[in-house]
Motif scaffolding. Structure first.
Motif, PDB file in Angstrom:
ATOM      1  N   CYS A 127      46.377  36.789  42.491  1.00 34.34           N
ATOM      2  CA  CYS A 127      45.940  37.138  41.135  1.00 34.34           C
ATOM      3  C   CYS A 127      44.461  37.515  41.137  1.00 34.34           C
ATOM      4  O   CYS A 127      44.073  38.544  40.582  1.00 34.34           O
ATOM      5  CB  CYS A 127      46.175  35.982  40.172  1.00 34.34           C
ATOM      6  N   GLN A 128      43.635  36.675  41.754  1.00 30.86           N
ATOM      7  CA  GLN A 128      42.205  36.958  41.804  1.00 30.86           C
ATOM      8  C   GLN A 128      41.925  38.254  42.553  1.00 30.86           C
ATOM      9  O   GLN A 128      41.073  39.043  42.150  1.00 30.86           O
ATOM     10  CB  GLN A 128      41.459  35.787  42.443  1.00 30.86           C
ATOM     11  N   ARG A 133      44.182  29.780  29.760  1.00 32.96           N
ATOM     12  CA  ARG A 133      43.949  29.333  31.135  1.00 32.96           C
ATOM     13  C   ARG A 133      45.252  29.335  31.928  1.00 32.96           C
ATOM     14  O   ARG A 133      46.301  28.978  31.425  1.00 32.96           O
ATOM     15  CB  ARG A 133      43.384  27.918  31.134  1.00 32.96           C
ATOM     16  N   GLU A 139      41.271  28.131  38.928  1.00 32.32           N
ATOM     17  CA  GLU A 139      41.972  28.548  37.726  1.00 32.32           C
ATOM     18  C   GLU A 139      41.497  29.930  37.303  1.00 32.32           C
ATOM     19  O   GLU A 139      40.445  30.392  37.728  1.00 32.32           O
ATOM     20  CB  GLU A 139      41.767  27.542  36.582  1.00 32.32           C
ATOM     21  N   ILE A 140      42.301  30.582  36.483  1.00 33.40           N
ATOM     22  CA  ILE A 140      41.975  31.912  35.966  1.00 33.40           C
ATOM     23  C   ILE A 140      42.073  31.847  34.449  1.00 33.40           C
ATOM     24  O   ILE A 140      42.988  31.232  33.897  1.00 33.40           O
ATOM     25  CB  ILE A 140      42.965  32.970  36.494  1.00 33.40           C
ATOM     26  N   TRP A 141      41.144  32.489  33.786  1.00 37.55           N
ATOM     27  CA  TRP A 141      41.168  32.577  32.321  1.00 37.55           C
ATOM     28  C   TRP A 141      41.419  34.019  31.923  1.00 37.55           C
ATOM     29  O   TRP A 141      40.887  34.953  32.517  1.00 37.55           O
ATOM     30  CB  TRP A 141      39.829  32.099  31.750  1.00 37.55           C
ATOM     31  N   LYS A 172      40.209  41.592  40.932  1.00 37.88           N
ATOM     32  CA  LYS A 172      38.949  42.020  41.536  1.00 37.88           C
ATOM     33  C   LYS A 172      39.000  43.478  41.986  1.00 37.88           C
ATOM     34  O   LYS A 172      38.051  44.225  41.818  1.00 37.88           O
ATOM     35  CB  LYS A 172      38.630  41.121  42.729  1.00 37.88           C
ATOM     36  N   LEU A 180      47.292  32.116  43.108  1.00 37.69           N
ATOM     37  CA  LEU A 180      45.918  32.234  42.631  1.00 37.69           C
ATOM     38  C   LEU A 180      45.147  33.270  43.441  1.00 37.69           C
ATOM     39  O   LEU A 180      44.448  34.122  42.880  1.00 37.69           O
ATOM     40  CB  LEU A 180      45.225  30.867  42.701  1.00 37.69           C
ATOM     41  N   GLU A 191      41.250  39.510  33.429  1.00 38.28           N
ATOM     42  CA  GLU A 191      40.579  38.233  33.656  1.00 38.28           C
ATOM     43  C   GLU A 191      39.249  38.227  32.913  1.00 38.28           C
ATOM     44  O   GLU A 191      38.550  39.223  32.844  1.00 38.28           O
ATOM     45  CB  GLU A 191      40.330  38.039  35.155  1.00 38.28           C
TER      46      GLU A 191
END
Length: 156
Positions: free
Chosen positions: A138-139, A23, A12-14, A143, A135, A2
């Protein structure tokens, strides 16, 4: 991995891919899945309304049911009512494909309520629910895992 983009939104994630920024957001998710988005009322998935003579009661005596137990029950092909294979298959589909649950996890009680009422099931905003879970995981993976690797749960 990320990456941080100044104009990124919280939903959203980039990613960095070569020299490009890519994105992953609701639009991309919707293009791939074609699932409906809409408002999810928190009380719908936080409270389970017990209804007598429902599929969960017939096959699992209203106890917490793990995905692997549901799979075993489905494979027995010994159904009490004509619509039960469809309802059990929908619970399996949501648990294994949409949510991507580990087989040792319990089926959420609110899901039984939805598979019992097919019009309610069909009108549920699955895209909103699954996107938010995807989401979140994924985050969380980015992390806490750093550069080691990722375990992604949910729709991916």
């Amino acid at each position: 991995m990320e990456i941080v983009v100044k104009h990124a939104r919280h939903d959203e994630i980039w990613f960095g891919s070569g020299n490009r920024h890519v994105r992953f957001g609701k639009q991309e998710f919707c293009l791939v899945t074609v699932l409906a988005f809409g408002e999810i009322h928190v009380h719908v998935i936080n409270k389970y309304h017990h209804i007598n003579d429902v599929i969960h009661e017939r096959y699992f005596q209203s106890r917490s049911t793990h995905v692997d137990r549901l799979v075993a029950r489905f494979q027995q092909c010994n159904f009490q009512r004509s619509g039960d294979p469809i309802r059990l298959a929908l619970a399996l589909f949501v648990s294994l494909f949409f949510i991507g649950q580990d087989s040792r996890r319990s089926i959420p009680f609110w899901l039984w309520w939805y598979v019992e009422d097919l019009p309610r099931y069909n009108s549920f905003p699955w895209g909103s629910y699954i996107y938010s879970m995807t989401l979140y995981y994924c985050q969380r993976a980015f992390k806490h895992r750093g550069d080691w690797g990722y375990n992604l749960y949910g729709f991916p």
